[in-house]
Design an enzyme around this catalytic site. Structure first.
Site, PDB file in Angstrom:
ATOM      1  N   HIS A 155      15.226  -9.463 -61.696  1.00 28.28           N
ATOM      2  CA  HIS A 155      15.388  -8.844 -60.387  1.00 28.28           C
ATOM      3  C   HIS A 155      16.147  -7.529 -60.506  1.00 28.28           C
ATOM      4  CE1 HIS A 155      17.358  -8.921 -56.214  1.00 28.28           C
ATOM      5  NE2 HIS A 155      16.067  -8.853 -55.966  1.00 28.28           N
ATOM      6  N   GLU A 174      11.407  -6.161 -62.467  1.00 32.94           N
ATOM      7  CA  GLU A 174      11.058  -5.885 -61.081  1.00 32.94           C
ATOM      8  C   GLU A 174      11.683  -4.580 -60.600  1.00 32.94           C
ATOM      9  OE1 GLU A 174      11.826  -7.199 -56.551  1.00 32.94           O
ATOM     10  OE2 GLU A 174      13.355  -6.896 -58.100  1.00 32.94           O
ATOM     11  N   ASP A 205      12.013  -1.857 -57.629  1.00 31.33           N
ATOM     12  CA  ASP A 205      11.746  -1.493 -56.243  1.00 31.33           C
ATOM     13  C   ASP A 205      11.399  -0.007 -56.223  1.00 31.33           C
ATOM     14  OD1 ASP A 205      12.468  -4.041 -55.396  1.00 31.33           O
ATOM     15  OD2 ASP A 205      14.537  -3.476 -54.976  1.00 31.33           O
ATOM     16  N   HIS A 237      16.816   0.419 -54.914  1.00 33.15           N
ATOM     17  CA  HIS A 237      16.771  -0.753 -54.042  1.00 33.15           C
ATOM     18  C   HIS A 237      16.311  -0.380 -52.645  1.00 33.15           C
ATOM     19  CE1 HIS A 237      17.711  -4.395 -52.001  1.00 33.15           C
ATOM     20  NE2 HIS A 237      18.791  -3.923 -51.407  1.00 33.15           N
ATOM     21  N   GLU A 255       7.894  -3.701 -56.271  1.00 33.76           N
ATOM     22  CA  GLU A 255       7.886  -3.866 -54.822  1.00 33.76           C
ATOM     23  C   GLU A 255       7.881  -2.493 -54.169  1.00 33.76           C
ATOM     24  OE1 GLU A 255      10.550  -5.359 -50.993  1.00 33.76           O
ATOM     25  OE2 GLU A 255      11.211  -5.892 -53.009  1.00 33.76           O
TER      26      GLU A 255
END
Length: 350
Positions: free
Chosen positions: A30, A57, A59, A72, A166
């Site tokens: 994460h 991951e 963002d 983030h 993401e």
């Protein structure tokens, strides 16, 4: 809930070996190894890869000159030193993002060259003071740099490393004139990472974004769901309705995975809610978020003596997730989580 979790904890302590996850269970780093390095830095991603994470991951937000970068949020003050740069003082402003007024500095108002003058910092310095020691050492990475890092580590290690990007606030950014869906698809195609067999998941809280992606690329898509509210791009829709039997069937028409807040996976008594089974019945996998080692992120029954930043019984939280049959877990601490199936507890967190 505390009493119920204490009973579960007692049962888990009586079991000397960690629960065994499913064969296809994945560990998703994460924001990188963000429990050990400032999040969304190449250092955090590389550390996660070296620790054996299956996926990293990032963002993704966008710069003024249309470059995807990893943060983030598109607001920069929590994770960079932008507030210390007098030359950018006039860039501070307020924007209404997904119905909420946010004040600060925004990535889409900076060119990449300007963004490069900033340095990353720890977002949770009180909780993770060790991470704050790395403040000022790293720049904001581009998505292209992250892909190059992954390719280099694959050559070095001889193993595939997945990416799990993401898109942050894609509908808001589209209204601002930035099509991050198109930018991401173009980047994946150029890297030859747009097929179903490639180790890529793309995630979003927004339904329209995922429907667009489903028509453009073949990689698995992840519908993120929270314990409250609903998708920002569908004001009349709630996550609760999306997780009903009919809602899951609809999600399965455009996505492959539910990325679920842990609070959706367990009742107040600590028992599985049945969401994982329902999602599996609809043909969807379930990846849970987010497993962190610190007391402050764990149920009271799984905390150890000390403050919010002390290491708690994250191993027992992991066992709960595995017992609920999740297919993967997001974690800030991939180096610890990848080892859990091989460890014997011996009451160390009793």
């Amino acid at each position: 809930m505390v009493r119920a979790l204490l009973l579960i904890l007692a049962a888990l302590v009586a079991t000397p070996v960690a629960a065994a996850p499913g064969e296809d269970f994945i560990v998703i780093a994460h924001r990188g190894a963000s429990g050990e390095r400032p999040e969304h830095t190449l250092a955090a991603y590389e550390r996660a890869i070296d620790q054996g994470a299956d996926y990293i991951e990032p963002d993704l937000v966008v710069t003024k000159d249309l470059v995807l970068v990893a943060r983030h949020e598109n607001e920069l003050s929590d994770t960079t030193d932008v507030a210390d740069h007098e030359e950018f003082a006039d860039r501070r402003r307020g924007k209404t993002i997904d119905g909420r007024l946010v004040n600060g500095w925004f990535a889409e108002d900076f060119t990449l060259a300007e963004l490069r003058t900033l340095r990353a910092k720890e977002r949770l310095p009180t909780l993770r003071p060790g991470n704050a020691e790395f403040d000022g050492l790293y720049t904001v990475p581009t998505f292209a740099e992250i892909l190059r890092l992954v390719a280099a580590k694959e050559r070095e290690t001889g193993r595939r490393v997945g990416i799990y990007p993401e898109l942050k606030h894609p509908e808001f950014l589209l209204q601002e004139g930035f099509d991050t869906v198109d930018l991401l698809v173009t980047a994946l195609r150029e890297a030859d990472l747009d097929d179903a067999v490639d180790p890529v998941f793309v995630q979003s809280f927004e339904v329209t974004t995922l429907r667009r992606l489903n028509a453009m690329i073949e990689v698995p898509l992840v519908q993120l769901v929270a314990s409250q509210g609903g998708p920002a791009d569908e004001p009349s829709m709630t996550y609760a309705a999306m997780l009903s039997a009919s809602g899951l069937a609809e999600v399965a028409t455009y996505a492959d995975v539910i990325g679920a807040d842990f609070r959706l996976l367990f009742t107040a008594e600590g028992s599985p809610t049945g969401l994982v089974d329902a999602a599996h019945d609809a043909g969807l996998k379930v990846h849970g978020w987010t497993l962190r080692k610190e007391n402050g992120f764990l149920p009271v029954a799984f905390r150890r003596p000390g403050g919010e930043g002390e290491e708690g019984c994250y191993n027992h939280m992991y066992d709960l997730l595995v017992s609920a049959k999740v297919d993967g877990v997001f974690t800030d601490d991939p180096g610890k989580v990848v080892l859990l199936p091989k460890q014997v507890w011996n009451g160390w967190c009793g």
